[in-house]
Design a protein around this motif. Structure first.
Motif, PDB file in Angstrom:
ATOM      1  N   THR A  24       0.808  -1.208   0.000  1.00  0.00           N
ATOM      2  CA  THR A  24       0.000   0.000   0.000  1.00  0.00           C
ATOM      3  C   THR A  24       0.840   1.256   0.000  1.00  0.00           C
ATOM      4  O   THR A  24       0.317   2.349  -0.071  1.00  0.00           O
ATOM      5  CB  THR A  24      -0.923   0.024   1.230  1.00  0.00           C
ATOM      6  OG1 THR A  24      -0.119  -0.142   2.425  1.00  0.00           O
ATOM      7  CG2 THR A  24      -1.942  -1.091   1.156  1.00  0.00           C
ATOM      8  N   THR A  66       6.939  -0.012  -9.470  1.00  0.00           N
ATOM      9  CA  THR A  66       6.624  -1.353  -9.949  1.00  0.00           C
ATOM     10  C   THR A  66       7.859  -2.229  -9.897  1.00  0.00           C
ATOM     11  O   THR A  66       7.765  -3.445  -9.726  1.00  0.00           O
ATOM     12  CB  THR A  66       6.082  -1.285 -11.384  1.00  0.00           C
ATOM     13  OG1 THR A  66       7.040  -0.605 -12.199  1.00  0.00           O
ATOM     14  CG2 THR A  66       4.768  -0.541 -11.427  1.00  0.00           C
ATOM     15  N   ASP A 109      -3.851  -5.931  -4.130  1.00  0.00           N
ATOM     16  CA  ASP A 109      -4.855  -5.004  -4.609  1.00  0.00           C
ATOM     17  C   ASP A 109      -4.856  -5.018  -6.140  1.00  0.00           C
ATOM     18  O   ASP A 109      -3.818  -5.219  -6.765  1.00  0.00           O
ATOM     19  CB  ASP A 109      -4.529  -3.600  -4.094  1.00  0.00           C
ATOM     20  CG  ASP A 109      -5.596  -2.590  -4.478  1.00  0.00           C
ATOM     21  OD1 ASP A 109      -5.458  -1.971  -5.550  1.00  0.00           O
ATOM     22  OD2 ASP A 109      -6.548  -2.436  -3.702  1.00  0.00           O
ATOM     23  N   LYS A 161      -4.816  -2.634  -8.141  1.00  0.00           N
ATOM     24  CA  LYS A 161      -3.842  -1.670  -8.643  1.00  0.00           C
ATOM     25  C   LYS A 161      -2.443  -2.275  -8.664  1.00  0.00           C
ATOM     26  O   LYS A 161      -1.649  -2.012  -9.574  1.00  0.00           O
ATOM     27  CB  LYS A 161      -3.862  -0.402  -7.783  1.00  0.00           C
ATOM     28  CG  LYS A 161      -5.105   0.447  -7.954  1.00  0.00           C
ATOM     29  CD  LYS A 161      -5.012   1.715  -7.123  1.00  0.00           C
ATOM     30  CE  LYS A 161      -6.247   2.586  -7.314  1.00  0.00           C
ATOM     31  NZ  LYS A 161      -6.172   3.826  -6.486  1.00  0.00           N
ATOM     32  N   ASP A 162      -2.116  -3.076  -7.650  1.00  0.00           N
ATOM     33  CA  ASP A 162      -0.811  -3.725  -7.620  1.00  0.00           C
ATOM     34  C   ASP A 162      -0.684  -4.746  -8.744  1.00  0.00           C
ATOM     35  O   ASP A 162       0.368  -4.891  -9.360  1.00  0.00           O
ATOM     36  CB  ASP A 162      -0.585  -4.404  -6.260  1.00  0.00           C
ATOM     37  CG  ASP A 162      -0.455  -3.406  -5.130  1.00  0.00           C
ATOM     38  OD1 ASP A 162       0.101  -2.327  -5.370  1.00  0.00           O
ATOM     39  OD2 ASP A 162      -0.920  -3.702  -4.016  1.00  0.00           O
ATOM     40  N   ALA A 174      -2.209  -4.609 -11.601  1.00  0.00           N
ATOM     41  CA  ALA A 174      -2.033  -3.846 -12.833  1.00  0.00           C
ATOM     42  C   ALA A 174      -0.597  -3.317 -12.948  1.00  0.00           C
ATOM     43  O   ALA A 174      -0.020  -3.285 -14.043  1.00  0.00           O
ATOM     44  CB  ALA A 174      -3.023  -2.691 -12.877  1.00  0.00           C
ATOM     45  N   ALA A 175      -0.011  -2.929 -11.809  1.00  0.00           N
ATOM     46  CA  ALA A 175       1.365  -2.433 -11.813  1.00  0.00           C
ATOM     47  C   ALA A 175       2.338  -3.535 -12.230  1.00  0.00           C
ATOM     48  O   ALA A 175       3.308  -3.282 -12.952  1.00  0.00           O
ATOM     49  CB  ALA A 175       1.735  -1.895 -10.433  1.00  0.00           C
ATOM     50  N   LYS A 181      -9.458  -8.001 -13.022  1.00  0.00           N
ATOM     51  CA  LYS A 181      -8.950  -7.084 -11.997  1.00  0.00           C
ATOM     52  C   LYS A 181     -10.018  -6.056 -11.638  1.00  0.00           C
ATOM     53  O   LYS A 181     -10.170  -5.677 -10.481  1.00  0.00           O
ATOM     54  CB  LYS A 181      -7.671  -6.388 -12.487  1.00  0.00           C
ATOM     55  CG  LYS A 181      -6.488  -7.318 -12.673  1.00  0.00           C
ATOM     56  CD  LYS A 181      -5.215  -6.570 -12.996  1.00  0.00           C
ATOM     57  CE  LYS A 181      -5.267  -5.904 -14.367  1.00  0.00           C
ATOM     58  NZ  LYS A 181      -5.401  -6.873 -15.475  1.00  0.00           N
ATOM     59  N   ARG A 188     -11.983  -5.425  -8.129  1.00  0.00           N
ATOM     60  CA  ARG A 188     -12.105  -4.093  -7.527  1.00  0.00           C
ATOM     61  C   ARG A 188     -13.555  -3.803  -7.143  1.00  0.00           C
ATOM     62  O   ARG A 188     -13.833  -3.272  -6.062  1.00  0.00           O
ATOM     63  CB  ARG A 188     -11.597  -3.040  -8.512  1.00  0.00           C
ATOM     64  CG  ARG A 188     -11.650  -1.619  -8.001  1.00  0.00           C
ATOM     65  CD  ARG A 188     -10.833  -0.715  -8.909  1.00  0.00           C
ATOM     66  NE  ARG A 188     -10.993   0.687  -8.561  1.00  0.00           N
ATOM     67  CZ  ARG A 188     -11.643   1.577  -9.317  1.00  0.00           C
ATOM     68  NH1 ARG A 188     -12.151   1.186 -10.467  1.00  0.00           N
ATOM     69  NH2 ARG A 188     -11.746   2.825  -8.947  1.00  0.00           N
ATOM     70  N   ASP A 222     -11.218   8.108  -1.884  1.00  0.00           N
ATOM     71  CA  ASP A 222     -10.113   7.159  -1.926  1.00  0.00           C
ATOM     72  C   ASP A 222      -8.805   7.770  -1.429  1.00  0.00           C
ATOM     73  O   ASP A 222      -7.839   7.051  -1.147  1.00  0.00           O
ATOM     74  CB  ASP A 222      -9.933   6.588  -3.337  1.00  0.00           C
ATOM     75  CG  ASP A 222      -9.570   7.645  -4.373  1.00  0.00           C
ATOM     76  OD1 ASP A 222      -9.561   8.852  -4.036  1.00  0.00           O
ATOM     77  OD2 ASP A 222      -9.284   7.264  -5.517  1.00  0.00           O
TER      78      ASP A 222
END
Length: 579
Positions: free
Chosen positions: A11, A16, A114, A116-117, A119-120, A177, A181, A420
């Motif tokens: 977090t 990346t 997460d 987002k992670d 996707a990273a 993903k 979410r 957020d």
């Protein structure tokens, strides 16, 4: 479960490259187990739902070739390469992400990364972006498969057909993903502790339900109408896993992990149900009219009830005139009616009911939005006016604030939203300072609470004229009416002389040396339930302990008060462990 250290890593604002380096080290720690025979290395199928079955998962790996290289030298090469941050030209025997992709998939799923992670990671190198060539879809990347695996562990997802899953995926933006979410946003907004007017409902992590307090209409679900002064397990629900609770005036609704809704209390499960002819429902009863809908959340207003389906559609019952909730039916209509119109192609992730209005958090791949419908007096619909809206309307002002909402809380007469980025907005009636802006003025548009500018909020809660905010460090802030002591302040004298129109830290909770994670929500009008005494509040802590304070003459604090005592100043430990 991911450790606190790993959670902090994922977090944080890391690159990346750092994330891949961490994953590389994590995977490399498993390499010696492969080469010492602790794992089976030649399986051709990955058990995507092993963890969801409740059994210990048997890890299986794809295409791992036995090589004479020792585990120690291989590990040394792996760590040396990770220190150089090199992720491009992988060589078997030197770069374990290439030779052990199944382990990587396991780590991605087990660590609950997460979206987002994930996707990273896809943006890090070709290894994570190229097709992984695993079932169920050989064209998916490892992060996409990990997201699918985590979705698969959810009951609502497991019970969907393949066609329904694909339809949900397309509505979410065409990625697993994004589906993950959507599910995570919905899960973070499920209420485990709810404080109604005179009674309390607590849902444990195992899905058991405890109730206590006023029971005049059977709203505790215990088979009678006797008040309870300590938590009682609703035994008729044993074997059924409950995931979410909603309370109203003399009634309760519970949602199970299989999408069923159980209701008890007043006989009319469409609103306040004050009719003298209404039956007492003293044990949980399935709401038959919703049997064709897989419900993931229920909400109860004073004049209506609302239900959210796993497909993101919203149904309401009662208060059905066109200028109220968009239906042309009679206000006493007990049949669930789909809210369409502007919501027809919108995926709703959360609903929250106030006394006479409804908020809906809508999911979009680019960010969340909020719709509102119902009574607009005081500006609580957030549209800059005080008129009613008979059909759902988008609250557009969040865009002007660059505010991306992830949670909404509809109090009786005012509302709050969590962004957020940890900011909090409030709007509606400002009586007693419940909006936190330093005055008692109404706000017809969402307004950022400046008194929380140095606080990153993670949970919000609204009541009749009170608001609570939980920060990321576990502190609790409150503002609004302190008369009943349900803001958590300890002394009557302090409450009489202090200004609670701006956020104040709740020292009585801080003194417990246990981080708060959730404060009970309520939308009930206590002036309509004066015989229940003062309102009360429940605070769920990180340890799983539960505390209560405020009014308690009916047992809603989980303890029996002394004769003549009506409320509690210091938080009282409720004898329930949530975990």
């Amino acid at each position: 479960m991911i450790s606190s250290t790993m959670h902090a890593f994922f977090t944080s604002s890391c690159s990346t490259s750092d994330l891949s380096c961490f994953l590389l080290a994590r995977v490399s720690s498993l390499v010696p187990l492969i080469y010492t025979g602790r794992f089976t290395a030649r399986s051709k199928q990955w058990p995507m739902d092993a963890a969801a079955s409740g059994t210990s998962p048997v890890m299986q790996f794809h295409g791992i070739v036995d090589e004479p290289t020792s585990s120690s030298s291989l590990l040394h090469a792996v760590l040396e390469r990770s220190q150089r941050h090199c992720y491009g030209q992988e060589t078997p025997g030197e770069f374990p992400l290439a030779v052990s992709p199944s382990i990587v998939l396991h780590v991605l799923s087990a660590c609950k990364l997460d979206p987002k992670d994930l996707a990273a990671l896809e943006a890090t190198c070709t290894f994570f972006s190229k097709p992984a060539k695993f079932a169920p879809d050989f064209a998916l990347s490892l992060p996409e498969l990990a997201a699918f695996d985590m979705c698969q562990k959810r009951s609502m997802f497991k019970l969907m057909t393949q066609q329904e899953r694909e339809h949900l995926k397309q509505r979410c933006g065409g990625s697993w993903k994004l589906v993950l979410r959507y599910i995570l946003v919905r899960e973070m907004n499920c209420s485990q502790v709810v404080a109604g007017p005179g009674h309390s409902i607590v849902v444990t992590t195992k899905g058991d339900v405890h109730s206590f307090g006023a029971n005049c209409w059977g709203q505790l679900g215990l088979g009678d109408t006797e008040d309870r002064f300590k938590p009682c397990l609703i035994r008729s629900l044993q074997g059924i896993k409950i995931t979410q609770a909603a309370v109203g005036s003399r009634q309760t609704m519970l949602v199970s992990d299989t999408g069923s809704v159980y209701a008890f209390g007043t006989g009319s499960f469409v609103g306040a149900g004050f009719s003298d002819t209404a039956d007492h429902i003293t044990t949980p009863k399935i709401v038959e009219s919703l049997k064709g809908v897989f419900v993931v959340q229920a909400a109860i207003g004073c004049y209506f009830s609302a239900f959210l389906s796993r497909e993101g559609q919203v149904y309401t019952t009662s208060w059905g005139r066109a200028d109220r909730l968009g239906h042309s039916s009679d206000p006493s209509d007990a049949e669930p009616r789909l809210l369409s119109g502007p919501l027809e192609d919108v995926l709703v992730a959360q609903i929250s009911a106030g006394n006479c209005y409804l908020l809906m958090l809508a999911y979009q791949p680019t960010g969340m939005t909020v719709y509102s419908v119902g009574c607009g007096l005081g500006g609580k619909l957030g549209h800059g006016c005080k008129s009613n809206k008979g059909t759902p309307k988008l609250i557009e002002h969040f865009r002007a604030l660059s505010f991306n909402p992830v949670s909404v809380a509809a109090g009786t007469w005012h509302a709050a939203a969590l962004g957020d980025d940890g900011r909090v907005c409030t709007w509606g009636w400002g009586y007693t300072g419940c909006l936190g802006h330093g005055d008692e003025e109404c706000k017809a548009l969402p307004t950022v609470v400046q008194g929380l500018s140095n606080v990153k909020a993670v949970n919000i809660s609204t009541g009749e004229y009170t608001t609570f905010v939980v920060s990321d460090n576990g502190d609790v802030y409150s503002f609004g009416s302190a008369e009943s002591l349900n803001l958590g302040f300890q002394e009557d004298e302090e409450a009489d002389g202090a200004d609670f129109s701006t956020p104040n830290i709740v020292e009585s909770l801080k003194a417990l040396n246990d981080k708060a994670v959730q404060i009970s929500r309520t939308n009930s009008s206590y002036w309509l339930n004066s015989e229940m005494g003062y309102p009360h509040t429940l605070a769920l802590m990180e340890s799983g302990r539960l505390y209560a304070f405020g009014g308690g003459i009916k047992g809603q604090l989980g303890v029996k008060l002394s004769e003549g005592q009506e409320r509690v100043q210091n938080p009282e430990r409720v004898p329930i462990d949530i975990c």
